[in-house]
Design a protein around this motif. Structure first.
Motif, PDB file in Angstrom:
ATOM      1  N   LEU A 188       0.855  -1.189   0.000  1.00 10.92           N
ATOM      2  CA  LEU A 188       0.000   0.000   0.000  1.00 10.92           C
ATOM      3  C   LEU A 188       0.889   1.236   0.000  1.00 10.92           C
ATOM      4  CD1 LEU A 188      -2.540  -1.092   2.712  1.00 10.92           C
ATOM      5  CD2 LEU A 188      -3.093  -0.625   0.339  1.00 10.92           C
ATOM      6  N   ASP A 189       0.755   2.008  -1.094  1.00 13.61           N
ATOM      7  CA  ASP A 189       1.511   3.255  -1.177  1.00 13.61           C
ATOM      8  C   ASP A 189       0.543   4.296  -1.721  1.00 13.61           C
ATOM      9  OD1 ASP A 189       3.610   4.999  -1.148  1.00 13.61           O
ATOM     10  OD2 ASP A 189       5.035   3.551  -1.967  1.00 13.61           O
ATOM     11  N   ASN A 190       1.015   5.174  -2.611  1.00 10.29           N
ATOM     12  CA  ASN A 190       0.067   6.114  -3.228  1.00 10.29           C
ATOM     13  C   ASN A 190      -0.976   5.356  -4.027  1.00 10.29           C
ATOM     14  OD1 ASN A 190       1.229   8.309  -2.111  1.00 10.29           O
ATOM     15  ND2 ASN A 190       2.693   8.582  -3.801  1.00 10.29           N
ATOM     16  N   SER A 191      -0.488   4.360  -4.815  1.00 11.40           N
ATOM     17  CA  SER A 191      -1.435   3.407  -5.409  1.00 11.40           C
ATOM     18  C   SER A 191      -1.164   2.063  -4.722  1.00 11.40           C
ATOM     19  CB  SER A 191      -1.241   3.313  -6.928  1.00 11.40           C
ATOM     20  OG  SER A 191      -0.016   2.703  -7.186  1.00 11.40           O
ATOM     21  N   ILE A 192      -1.849   1.027  -5.174  1.00  7.14           N
ATOM     22  CA  ILE A 192      -1.649  -0.283  -4.548  1.00  7.14           C
ATOM     23  C   ILE A 192      -0.875  -1.161  -5.523  1.00  7.14           C
ATOM     24  CG2 ILE A 192      -2.858  -2.334  -3.689  1.00  7.14           C
ATOM     25  CD1 ILE A 192      -5.155  -0.535  -2.914  1.00  7.14           C
ATOM     26  N   THR A 193       0.092  -1.908  -5.050  1.00 12.40           N
ATOM     27  CA  THR A 193       0.804  -2.863  -5.912  1.00 12.40           C
ATOM     28  C   THR A 193       0.608  -4.260  -5.348  1.00 12.40           C
ATOM     29  OG1 THR A 193       2.481  -1.167  -6.300  1.00 12.40           O
ATOM     30  CG2 THR A 193       3.006  -3.407  -7.006  1.00 12.40           C
ATOM     31  N   LEU A 194       0.113  -5.141  -6.217  1.00  7.33           N
ATOM     32  CA  LEU A 194      -0.042  -6.537  -5.809  1.00  7.33           C
ATOM     33  C   LEU A 194       1.044  -7.352  -6.496  1.00  7.33           C
ATOM     34  CD1 LEU A 194      -3.221  -5.385  -6.253  1.00  7.33           C
ATOM     35  CD2 LEU A 194      -3.634  -7.597  -5.264  1.00  7.33           C
ATOM     36  N   VAL A 201       1.023  -5.962 -10.333  1.00  2.00           N
ATOM     37  CA  VAL A 201      -0.040  -5.173 -10.959  1.00  2.00           C
ATOM     38  C   VAL A 201      -0.389  -4.026 -10.022  1.00  2.00           C
ATOM     39  CG1 VAL A 201      -1.805  -6.777 -10.092  1.00  2.00           C
ATOM     40  CG2 VAL A 201      -2.394  -5.228 -11.907  1.00  2.00           C
ATOM     41  N   ARG A 202      -0.598  -2.843 -10.624  1.00  2.00           N
ATOM     42  CA  ARG A 202      -0.993  -1.675  -9.823  1.00  2.00           C
ATOM     43  C   ARG A 202      -2.481  -1.438  -9.975  1.00  2.00           C
ATOM     44  NH1 ARG A 202       3.362   1.087  -8.050  1.00  2.00           N
ATOM     45  NH2 ARG A 202       5.258   0.723  -9.227  1.00  2.00           N
ATOM     46  N   LEU A 329     -12.216  -2.006   4.453  1.00  2.00           N
ATOM     47  CA  LEU A 329     -11.460  -2.306   5.665  1.00  2.00           C
ATOM     48  C   LEU A 329     -10.980  -0.984   6.250  1.00  2.00           C
ATOM     49  CD1 LEU A 329      -9.145  -5.293   4.627  1.00  2.00           C
ATOM     50  CD2 LEU A 329     -11.448  -5.331   5.560  1.00  2.00           C
ATOM     51  N   PRO A 330     -10.752  -0.943   7.553  1.00  2.00           N
ATOM     52  CA  PRO A 330     -10.191   0.265   8.145  1.00  2.00           C
ATOM     53  C   PRO A 330      -8.894   0.632   7.410  1.00  2.00           C
ATOM     54  CG  PRO A 330     -10.794  -1.326   9.831  1.00  2.00           C
ATOM     55  CD  PRO A 330     -10.987  -2.012   8.535  1.00  2.00           C
ATOM     56  N   GLY A 331      -8.712   1.897   7.096  1.00  2.00           N
ATOM     57  CA  GLY A 331      -7.497   2.300   6.377  1.00  2.00           C
ATOM     58  C   GLY A 331      -7.754   2.544   4.899  1.00  2.00           C
ATOM     59  N   ALA A 332      -8.920   2.127   4.427  1.00  2.00           N
ATOM     60  CA  ALA A 332      -9.374   2.431   3.054  1.00  2.00           C
ATOM     61  C   ALA A 332      -8.590   1.733   1.941  1.00  2.00           C
ATOM     62  CB  ALA A 332      -9.382   3.930   2.828  1.00  2.00           C
ATOM     63  N   ARG A 333      -9.172   1.805   0.760  1.00  2.00           N
ATOM     64  CA  ARG A 333      -8.652   1.249  -0.503  1.00  2.00           C
ATOM     65  C   ARG A 333      -8.526  -0.272  -0.509  1.00  2.00           C
ATOM     66  NH1 ARG A 333      -3.617   3.476  -2.418  1.00  2.00           N
ATOM     67  NH2 ARG A 333      -3.061   3.981  -0.313  1.00  2.00           N
ATOM     68  N   ARG A 334      -8.937  -0.928   0.575  1.00  2.00           N
ATOM     69  CA  ARG A 334      -9.028  -2.392   0.587  1.00  2.00           C
ATOM     70  C   ARG A 334     -10.446  -2.717   1.007  1.00  2.00           C
ATOM     71  NH1 ARG A 334      -6.401  -1.994   5.059  1.00  2.00           N
ATOM     72  NH2 ARG A 334      -5.635  -4.059   5.603  1.00  2.00           N
ATOM     73  N   VAL A 335     -11.115  -3.508   0.173  1.00  2.00           N
ATOM     74  CA  VAL A 335     -12.529  -3.808   0.415  1.00  2.00           C
ATOM     75  C   VAL A 335     -12.690  -5.318   0.529  1.00  2.00           C
ATOM     76  CG1 VAL A 335     -14.869  -3.555  -0.504  1.00  2.00           C
ATOM     77  CG2 VAL A 335     -13.174  -1.794  -0.978  1.00  2.00           C
ATOM     78  N   ALA A 336     -13.479  -5.753   1.496  1.00  2.00           N
ATOM     79  CA  ALA A 336     -13.673  -7.195   1.702  1.00  2.00           C
ATOM     80  C   ALA A 336     -15.012  -7.655   1.140  1.00  2.00           C
ATOM     81  CB  ALA A 336     -13.620  -7.511   3.196  1.00  2.00           C
ATOM     82  N   CYS A 337     -15.000  -8.842   0.548  1.00  2.00           N
ATOM     83  CA  CYS A 337     -16.246  -9.512   0.138  1.00  2.00           C
ATOM     84  C   CYS A 337     -16.002 -10.996   0.394  1.00  2.00           C
ATOM     85  CB  CYS A 337     -16.556  -9.240  -1.329  1.00  2.00           C
ATOM     86  SG  CYS A 337     -18.186  -9.861  -1.806  1.00  2.00           S
ATOM     87  N   THR A 338     -16.157 -11.396   1.623  1.00  2.00           N
ATOM     88  CA  THR A 338     -15.678 -12.732   1.988  1.00  2.00           C
ATOM     89  C   THR A 338     -16.347 -13.238   3.270  1.00  2.00           C
ATOM     90  OG1 THR A 338     -13.624 -14.001   2.117  1.00  2.00           O
ATOM     91  CG2 THR A 338     -13.708 -11.994   3.437  1.00  2.00           C
ATOM     92  N   GLY A 339     -15.933 -14.430   3.700  1.00  2.00           N
ATOM     93  CA  GLY A 339     -16.426 -14.990   4.961  1.00  2.00           C
ATOM     94  C   GLY A 339     -17.839 -15.534   4.839  1.00  2.00           C
ATOM     95  N   PHE A 340     -18.141 -16.161   3.691  1.00  2.00           N
ATOM     96  CA  PHE A 340     -19.517 -16.623   3.469  1.00  2.00           C
ATOM     97  C   PHE A 340     -19.784 -18.021   4.014  1.00  2.00           C
ATOM     98  CE2 PHE A 340     -18.890 -13.332   0.190  1.00  2.00           C
ATOM     99  CZ  PHE A 340     -19.853 -12.459   0.650  1.00  2.00           C
ATOM    100  N   ALA A 341     -18.780 -18.607   4.647  1.00  2.00           N
ATOM    101  CA  ALA A 341     -18.951 -19.890   5.336  1.00  2.00           C
ATOM    102  C   ALA A 341     -19.680 -20.906   4.448  1.00  2.00           C
ATOM    103  CB  ALA A 341     -19.670 -19.669   6.658  1.00  2.00           C
ATOM    104  N   ASP A 342     -20.774 -21.497   4.968  1.00  2.00           N
ATOM    105  CA  ASP A 342     -21.450 -22.540   4.185  1.00  2.00           C
ATOM    106  C   ASP A 342     -22.721 -22.028   3.503  1.00  2.00           C
ATOM    107  OD1 ASP A 342     -22.875 -22.179   6.472  1.00  2.00           O
ATOM    108  OD2 ASP A 342     -22.834 -24.271   7.126  1.00  2.00           O
TER     109      ASP A 342
END
Ligand code: FAD
Length: 378
Positions: A188-194, A201-202, A329-342
């Protein structure tokens, strides 16, 4: 490391059900979106994700009965949860074919709870009705089961067909789907690098839809998401007509017809002392397999005699409070879509829609108890 992957407005990590739906909604809204999945065959019939391994019941709310949901969440929140699930099922039905109606069968002590569950389901706005043991036995062509709640808003689908349709729709809408790209780290910087297996990828924003894989990818998830293994057996066709999808034992056993005409049975995690928690190998535990086979032998003898033709397991992502994580998520620019269990098939579409709406600058309204902030007291 070379920049092998073109930059993108949004990168979605994980190309299972939730990642595909996020990509579809974002691409349709004109957002440049890339999905990276670790699996080399992620978007095909050989994928390793839980979505493809799943049974395909689309159960309103949770697999448990509604009074148990109300007991856990309180009446008001239970209503909100069920409304969320109802909206999610309606959204999914716009994209993929599904058959409506499902049974929640009572076995043993559970039978005594069915009437209470039917009464409360009216109060919660998700009506169900009682089916007698004889009617259940006649419809399912089975032995030894009890009465059931019939839930008209429940549904069932074929996961392989649904995922293949979602993949094609996401591609057609302009999403870039890349397989064999395990994301190793996120900077996490000015943009995001994965940093992934194929390079880096940015992007401006990352959507985390990688289920239990997130616990090692971003520290935020380390103590919040964990793996739970689930198994499934499929029999050869026995000549029976297609069944309504059904579950029993508070959702710990479930079954439905396979597209081939066989029967698929899933669950029985209780056969191991740790309920398969923490397991990441995609091989069913012998005790779970035995319990599923025992259920088939006792209750669906004709299907059991036709023989088991497929055995598989998948790893589900559970959260520490058993509710999905949807939104920034706290801190921004990261968003969760997960934890759907069963219950991913009845929750992920609304989760993905909310994520897309948030990214588009809309202010989606949804229960606070599904937002990631709840786990850090914000
Ligand atoms: C046997 C079984 C039966 C089930 N039955 C049902 C059912 O009847 N009804 C129901 O609603 N739900 C059912 N489920 C649960 C359901 O499958 C899940 O809720 C749902 O599939 C979750 O979807 P997902 O997209 O979050 O996760 P997944 O489908 O697991 O997708 C996550 C993806 O992320 C990728 N990934 C992980 N880490 C990384 C990384 N570092 N970089 C890139 N990619 C990564 C993985 O390769 C995977 O493709 C069942 C599950 C199993 C195993």
């Amino acid at each position: 490391m070379s920049e092998a992957i073109p930059s993108s407005d949004v990168v979605v990590v994980g190309g299972g059900l939730s990642g595909l739906l996020c990509a579809l909604y974002l691409a349709r809204a004109g957002i440049e979106v890339t999905v990276l999945d670790a699996d080399p065959l992620a978007f095909g019939p050989q994928a390793n994700n839980a979505s493809l391994a799943s049974l395909g019941l689309v159960q309103l709310g949770t697999a448990e009965h509604p009074h148990r949901l109300a007991h856990a969440l309180g009446m008001e929140r239970a209503k909100q949860y069920l409304a969320f699930s109802q909206r999610s099922i309606a959204l999914l039905a716009e994209e993929v074919p599904m058959e409506r109606g499902g049974l929640r069968v009572g076995i043993g002590a559970e039978i005594d709870e069915l009437e209470q569950a039917v009464a409360l389901s009216q109060d919660l706005g998700v009506p169900s009705s009682l089916w007698s043991q004889e009617r259940v036995a006649e419809h399912l062509g089975c032995q030894l089961l009890g009465p059931a709640r019939h839930v008209p808003m429940d549904a069932r689908l074929d996961p392989a067909e649904a995922l293949s349709i979602l993949t094609e729709k996401a591609r057609a809408a302009g999403a870039r789907l890349m397989e064999g790209q395990r994301v190793r780290s996120v900077e996490l910087d000015n943009s995001i690098t994965l940093h992934s297996d194929g390079g880096q990828v940015r992007c401006e924003l990352v959507v985390y839809a990688a289920s239990w894989g997130l616990r090692t990818l971003d520290h935020w998830f380390a103590d919040k998401v964990f793996p739970v293994r689930a198994a499934l057996l499929e029999t050869a066709p026995s000549g029976r007509p297609a069944l309504q999808g059904a579950s029993a034992q508070y959702g710990y056993l479930s079954w439905q017809s396979a597209p081939s005409g066989g029967l698929r049975v899933s669950g029985a995690r209780w056969a191991t002392p740790h309920m398969e928690t923490g397991e990441v190998e995609r091989t069913p535990h012998p005790k779970v397999q035995k319990a599923l086979q025992g259920f088939l032998d006792k209750s669906f003898a004709a299907d059991a005699q036709a023989g088991v033709v497929a055995v598989r397991a998948g790893i589900q992502g559970y959260t520490c409070d058993n509710l999905p994580l949807i939104g920034p998520l706290p801190g921004a620019r990261r968003v969760a879509c997960t934890g759907f269990a069963d219950t991913g098939w009845s929750l992920a579409a609304a989760g993905a829609q909310i994520v897309a709406q948030g990214i588009l600058g809309e202010q989606p309204v949804y229960p606070d108890f599904l937002k990631p902030q709840r786990l850090v007291g914000i």
